[in-house]
Scaffold this active site. Structure first.
Site, PDB file in Angstrom:
ATOM      1  N   HIS A 119       2.587   9.200  -8.484  1.00 36.71           N
ATOM      2  CA  HIS A 119       2.311   7.785  -8.253  1.00 36.71           C
ATOM      3  C   HIS A 119       1.798   7.126  -9.533  1.00 36.71           C
ATOM      4  O   HIS A 119       1.331   7.796 -10.467  1.00 36.71           O
ATOM      5  CB  HIS A 119       1.276   7.621  -7.139  1.00 36.71           C
ATOM      6  N   GLY A 120       1.845   5.825  -9.574  1.00 33.16           N
ATOM      7  CA  GLY A 120       1.355   5.087 -10.733  1.00 33.16           C
ATOM      8  C   GLY A 120      -0.165   4.993 -10.760  1.00 33.16           C
ATOM      9  O   GLY A 120      -0.867   5.608  -9.953  1.00 33.16           O
TER      10      GLY A 120
END
Length: 527
Positions: A119-120
């Site tokens: 994920h970012g």
């Protein structure tokens, strides 16, 4: 380059040691000189005592006034340490540059694309959101008092006025509340959206021009940050409106594909090792002279006459890393507390923890990624759709998968005692930043002998494996190298020997016992 940096590190250590040694020699010489019989007896003994006391005062002052290198974060245009923030490193700072062309293979065309992405950039977890603002405020107030209310004896190594002013103006963002713990940030959305944009531009032959459900397969874990990362990636591929039509495959429970470690008791037991084993490598490193000296230098530079705790150092480093990741163009005030060399030591501490938890230091790390490895090989083997597969997971799965690939493996394992020799190590947790990703791209080539090729990418850079040619691997070699992931049953051996397998065995035993019991009852009733 490697030798120069190591030399400078050892040079600094020797300078400090020699400097203190010379001070001691000078003091000893003074004592010897002034106690020598050659001194005229007319010099009063009180003068000798005064001179000796003066030398002693100068010696102590020299030790107190020289703690560390002079450094001003605001004046540093390079700030190399930001690339060494472990798993909280900014993706934009370490990914392949836009000018990179290593994805282009002469006489070959990409035909399959498989992606495993972290994920970012995210917000901290619940406990950190509750505790960090209070701890950071106390530290901020103390540092300001050290410099402006108390007499700070530092001469060398003082914080510059610009850094102090930036730290004085720091405040916690009131919008960051427990309601949004671990949520994807705006920068995290950008991380994944523009990763998709770049990927589509590079492999346009595979991605095509629009969304076709049969051509694409997406999946994410059951968390807000991975779901939002998937949506950002879809927007980067198809645009905001069309991305609304994209439906991912639902997450499973347990999720053996993207979070296998959650269902492996042996992994959980090994993960908690650092809390109960004082002789783990990370705990030995924390007790080392190098780490203690780093803590002392950081503490003294911030004006403290006592050493801060490891927890206090870490909360400042966490604030530095999070804030730098949230707003790339704006330096974090708490990053002013650390020099590049100090950050390298803090990074190594985290590397040791991750290495023995998620990588080659944990014997089951490669097996835990079995389901993901088997999925990748199955997708690349198939000539049918989907042509594009993209999964969104967490840093632990990325590290386990890298170990399964055999990537980033050093000839010497990381240990508490070999930091000076591992500066240019292959394994580092800073290679797993926010939005870290591993891509496997299959190419169809004009070559008759080996027409199918594969390149594995980490953060858009080719992974150099020993059995491949500058990152370009023959598909036949890939299948042979990872045969055990396709030839075996992942459900049976991914967590073998742990509580998971034991639980399965006990359940089978229980079922068998019930069957025998029912048979016995039936036999008795028939009599």
């Amino acid at each position: 380059m490697m030798h120069g940096k190591q030399s400078s590190l050892f040079g600094e250590l020797k300078t400090v040691q020699i400097g203190r040694h010379l001070s001691v020699i000078f003091l000893s010489y003074s004592i010897t000189f002034f106690s020598s019989k050659s001194i005229p007896k007319m010099i009063p003994r009180v003068l000798q005592a005064i001179l000796l006391l003066y030398c002693l005062v100068q010696f102590i002052a020299a030790q107190r006034s020289t703690c560390c290198e002079s450094y001003c974060y605001n004046d540093d245009t390079e700030r190399k340490q930001v690339k060494h923030f472990a798993t909280k490193t900014v993706y934009e700072l370490i990914r392949a540059p836009d000018t990179d062309r290593q994805h282009i293979v002469p006489n070959c065309m990409p035909v399959k694309f498989w992606l495993l992405s972290r994920h970012g950039t995210r917000l901290p977890g619940k406990n950190d959101i509750l505790e960090m603002p209070k701890q950071l405020k106390l530290l901020q107030d103390s540092i300001m008092d050290n410099y402006f209310k108390r007499n700070n004896p530092l001469v060398n190594g003082r914080m510059c006025d610009e850094d102090l002013e930036m730290l004085r103006n720091w405040h916690w963002d009131p919008n960051i509340t427990v309601q949004y713990d671990s949520h994807l940030t705006e920068q995290g959305w950008e991380d994944l959206k523009y990763l998709a944009v770049r990927t589509k531009e590079k492999y346009w032959q595979v991605f095509g021009s629009g969304y076709q459900p049969s051509k694409f397969a997406f999946r994410h874990t059951a968390t807000q940050r991975t779901e939002a990362s998937f949506k950002a990636f879809a927007e980067g591929l198809f645009g905001r409106d069309e991305a609304q039509r994209v439906k991912p495959t639902p997450a499973t429970d347990p999720d053996l594909l993207l979070k296998p470690y959650d269902s492996c008791p042996d992994y959980g037991e090994n993960k908690n090792r650092d809390t109960r084993d004082e002789n783990s490598e990370v705990n030995k490193f924390i007790r080392s002279a190098l780490f203690a000296g780093t803590v002392s230098d950081i503490s003294q530079r911030l004006g403290f006459r006592h050493n801060l705790s490891v927890e206090q150092i870490e909360v400042m480093w966490d604030a530095c890393r999070y804030e730098q990741a949230w707003r790339i163009a704006r330096p974090s005030p708490f990053c002013t507390a650390f020099t590049e060399d100090q950050v390298r030591v803090l990074e190594y501490k985290e590397d040791l923890a991750y290495f023995y938890r998620n990588s080659y230091g944990y014997s089951r790390s490669q097996d835990l990624a079995c389901h993901a490895m088997a999925d990748m090989l199955r997708q690349l083997s198939s000539r049918d759709d989907p042509s594009v597969v993209a999964y969104f997971t967490h840093d632990t799965e990325i590290q386990l998968f890298l170990a399964a690939l055999g990537a980033k493996r050093d000839s010497t394992p990381l240990r508490a005692d070999n930091f000076p020799f591992m500066r240019n190590r292959k394994y580092t947790s800073s290679d797993i930043p926010f939005a870290a990703n591993i891509a496997a791209v299959k190419y169809q080539c004009a070559e008759q002998r080996e027409p199918e090729k594969v390149i594995f990418f980490l953060n858009e850079k080719p992974i150099m494996l020993d059995w491949c040619s500058v990152g370009l691997c023959n598909w036949s070699d890939v299948k042979q190298q990872y045969q055990r992931f396709t030839g075996g049953n992942c459900d049976r051996f991914y967590c073998q020997g742990s509580g998971a397998r034991a639980a399965t065995a006990w359940s089978h035993l229980a079922v068998g016992f019930v069957v025998l019991l029912l048979a016995a009852v039936r036999h008795l009733t028939m009599r």
